[in-house]
Enzyme design. Structure first.
Site, PDB file in Angstrom:
ATOM      1  N   ASP A  92       0.855  -1.191   0.000  1.00 34.15           N
ATOM      2  CA  ASP A  92       0.000   0.000   0.000  1.00 34.15           C
ATOM      3  C   ASP A  92       0.891   1.240   0.000  1.00 34.15           C
ATOM      4  O   ASP A  92       2.118   1.138  -0.033  1.00 34.15           O
ATOM      5  CB  ASP A  92      -0.959  -0.012   1.204  1.00 34.15           C
ATOM      6  CG  ASP A  92      -2.283   0.680   0.864  1.00 34.15           C
ATOM      7  OD1 ASP A  92      -2.242   1.857   0.465  1.00 34.15           O
ATOM      8  OD2 ASP A  92      -3.344   0.047   0.991  1.00 34.15           O
TER       9      ASP A  92
ATOM     10  N   HIS B 197      -2.770   3.179  -4.484  1.00 41.98           N
ATOM     11  CA  HIS B 197      -2.226   2.638  -3.217  1.00 41.98           C
ATOM     12  C   HIS B 197      -0.841   2.046  -3.471  1.00 41.98           C
ATOM     13  O   HIS B 197      -0.519   0.953  -3.012  1.00 41.98           O
ATOM     14  CB  HIS B 197      -3.177   1.579  -2.637  1.00 41.98           C
ATOM     15  CG  HIS B 197      -4.425   2.156  -2.022  1.00 41.98           C
ATOM     16  ND1 HIS B 197      -4.426   2.748  -0.781  1.00 41.98           N
ATOM     17  CD2 HIS B 197      -5.694   2.218  -2.481  1.00 41.98           C
ATOM     18  CE1 HIS B 197      -5.684   3.144  -0.495  1.00 41.98           C
ATOM     19  NE2 HIS B 197      -6.455   2.844  -1.507  1.00 41.98           N
TER      20      HIS B 197
ATOM     21  N   GLU C 164      -9.631   2.933  -5.404  1.00 40.60           N
ATOM     22  CA  GLU C 164      -9.184   4.254  -4.963  1.00 40.60           C
ATOM     23  C   GLU C 164      -7.914   4.719  -5.680  1.00 40.60           C
ATOM     24  O   GLU C 164      -6.946   5.131  -5.047  1.00 40.60           O
ATOM     25  CB  GLU C 164      -8.968   4.238  -3.434  1.00 40.60           C
ATOM     26  CG  GLU C 164     -10.250   3.945  -2.682  1.00 40.60           C
ATOM     27  CD  GLU C 164     -10.072   3.892  -1.169  1.00 40.60           C
ATOM     28  OE1 GLU C 164     -10.987   4.342  -0.461  1.00 40.60           O
ATOM     29  OE2 GLU C 164      -9.028   3.399  -0.688  1.00 40.60           O
TER      30      GLU C 164
HETATM   31  C1  ACM Z   1     -11.201  -0.521   0.099  1.00 42.65           C
HETATM   32  O1  ACM Z   1     -11.692  -0.563   1.238  1.00 42.65           O
HETATM   33  N1  ACM Z   1     -10.616   0.572  -0.352  1.00 42.65           N
HETATM   34  C2  ACM Z   1     -11.223  -1.687  -0.769  1.00 42.65           C
END
Ligand code: ACM
Ligand code: ZN
Length: 524
Positions: free
Chosen positions: A187, A258, A322
């Site tokens: 991440d 991420h 995201e």
């Molecule tokens: C997530 O909770 N962004 C998959």
């Protein structure tokens, strides 16, 4: 032992499909033998090892035919039709115990149920002093899971989780017949898996200069964090350990978003070129992978190549959630790629990347999973969707013929609070009490009958921002994961909250024996 802990009190979780109580009981003694019929592999030895420690009995594992008083394990492929791949039949009468299944997984689950028919002291790692009577009520049980994906997610990227804890967690999962553990290995805040071709991923990416401060997340704590990562040797050990317990480890390597820990190590694979530092606050990073750059696409496929060497899982998770696409709008390489490929929107560039990843994984016999954002630019042909922003994405994907795992924030985010009030630990927010998890229905009622088979199952996610230690993880996970285990294993028509809570009260004694730091039930 307490009165409530006698073997006559049957409290199996997850509830089996069918349980018939017969009169009488069977008692495990110092002369009990375990008979391993051909095909049962190491399952008899595994069960014996589990029973030996607390009882102190020899429990020899022997071949040949069943004898009076023995525990017999038998694989019979013809049971596949009735029991599927993971189901089992368990019959206990005064003359012995018999576990039958079409595969070793079924024998394993039959053994778990057997342990739940014994007093909870059977889960003790040490010899239990006499006089404990190891009595099992006579029963006939036939059981098989409702879903094939019975999952949880751990997030060692935000706070590293030592391999020993992963093993304990796998044990506790297996005890609830949960079979899939997704590891969120990378991440913005950390890269936690050794990749031999790219050593800087862990040299640089597994360290951050500080973390958000406990109790005041906008401030830094001033304390360097790392290096923390799993070596390839450790990964192999974890995979084997989980396999022995019929748990599949599914790696998640996040891309294109991420991804800052990777870009801190290899900034040339970003759109802007860096330099970058591993992120020190939670939240979403605007700098992501540059799919306009062939070398960057080569980089992530190389990484996935090593990952598929380590993890035999048929499913490989590529994240996909995201990912702000603003950098792509201003990147000459990304824009050139879009023109060359005839892509009108940046979301389609993510789909273009996913196509490459999916084909690469398919060439290695694997299937790609992504969070539901992968729908935005159009799904790639064989993508599996993990639906987290509600069930809408999952429904759309299933209707289009894609396989789906349901993991919506409404019921499956185990990093949300379990209760309101100042006694609860700091957490990301939200509110998902135990009862809410128990009422989750993974198959949306609006989904067409012929599409329901695409719902592979469900998963509870333990995002790690506010879980600093393994004890924190256990507190957030349990007992909610116990409720999820029943949701994904037991038939929906047998679900009954009152009955579950009654069994759960006794089940918590087992979690005590397993040393799990679960949240205590509210007094009612
Ligand atoms: C997530 O909770 N962004 C998959
Ligand atoms: Zn770019």
């Amino acid at each position: 032992m307490q009165a409530a802990d006698t073997a006559n009190d049957i409290a199996i979780i997850p509830a089996p499909v069918e349980l018939i109580r017969r009169s009488g009981d069977y008692t495990l003694t110092g002369t009990t033998k375990i008979v391993a019929r051909p095909g049962s592999g190491s399952e008899a030895e595994f069960l014996a090892a589990r029973l030996r420690a607390p009882t102190g009995f020899a429990l020899p594992v022997v071949g040949g035919n069943a004898t009076d008083g023995c525990i017999e394990l038998l694989v019979d492929r013809s049971l596949e039709t009735a029991l599927g791949h993971e189901g089992y039949r368990l019959s206990v009468n005064a003359h012995g115990v018999r576990i039958r299944a079409s595969s070793r997984a079924g024998l394993f689950y039959g053994g778990i149920t057997l342990c739940q028919l014994l007093p909870s002291a059977i889960l003790s790692a040490q010899r239990v002093p006499q006089p404990a009577r190891w009595t099992i009520p006579c029963v006939d049980i036939e059981d098989r899971p409702r879903f094939s994906w019975r999952g949880l997610l751990l997030d060692p990227a935000r706070h590293f989780l030592p391999p020993e804890f992963i093993k304990k967690f796998v044990d506790v999962m297996a005890f609830h017949k949960l079979n899939t553990l997704q590891l969120h290995l990378t991440d913005d805040q950390g890269w936690r898996i050794e990749i031999q071709k790219y050593p800087r991923l862990t040299q640089i990416g597994s360290v951050r200069s500080e973390s958000p401060r406990k109790g005041d997340r906008k401030q830094g704590d001033g304390t360097p964090y790392g290096p923390f990562f799993y070596t390839q040797k450790q990964i192999r050990e974890l995979v084997a350990y989980a396999q022995d317990r019929h748990v599949t480890l599914v790696p998640e390597i996040e891309m294109p978003g991420h991804f800052l820990a990777a870009l801190a190590a290899y900034p040339e694979y970003s759109c802007r070129g860096g330099p970058f530092a591993v992120r020190t606050r939670w939240g979403i990073e605007p700098d992501i992978l540059c799919p306009g750059n062939d070398a960057a696409v080569g980089f992530v496929t190389d990484v996935l190549g090593e990952v598929t060497e380590l993890f035999p899982s048929r499913f490989i998770h590529i994240g996909g959630d995201e990912a702000p696409r603003d950098r792509w709008k201003n990147c000459p390489k990304c824009q050139a790629r879009m023109r060359a490929e005839g892509l009108a929107k940046e979301a389609q560039l993510q789909t273009w990347l996913n196509h490459r990843l999916e084909k690469f994984l398919a060439s290695r016999g694997r299937r790609m999973i992504g969070w539901d954002e992968i729908l935005e630019g159009g799904l790639t042909p064989d993508a599996v969707v993990m639906s987290w922003r509600g069930t809408k994405g999952g429904i759309a994907a299933a209707e289009a013929g894609h396989d789906v795992i349901m993991s919506p924030t409404t019921h499956c985010y185990f990093d949300y609070a379990q209760a309101r009030g100042p006694q609860e630990p700091e957490c990301i927010g939200g509110w998902i009490p135990l009862e809410k998890v128990y009422e989750f229905e993974p198959v949306p009622p609006t989904l067409a009958e012929d599409k329901r088979r695409h719902i592979l199952g469900a998963q509870g996610n333990l995002w790690g921002e506010y879980m600093w230690t393994p004890q924190d993880v256990e507190y957030f996970a349990f007992p909610r994961a116990v409720a999820l285990a029943e949701v994904v294993w037991s038939p929906s028509q047998s679900r009954n909250l009152g009955d579950f809570l009654g069994r759960l009260r006794r089940h918590l004694g087992r979690l005590d024996r397993l040393g799990v730091n679960y949240r205590k039930l509210d007094q009612r």
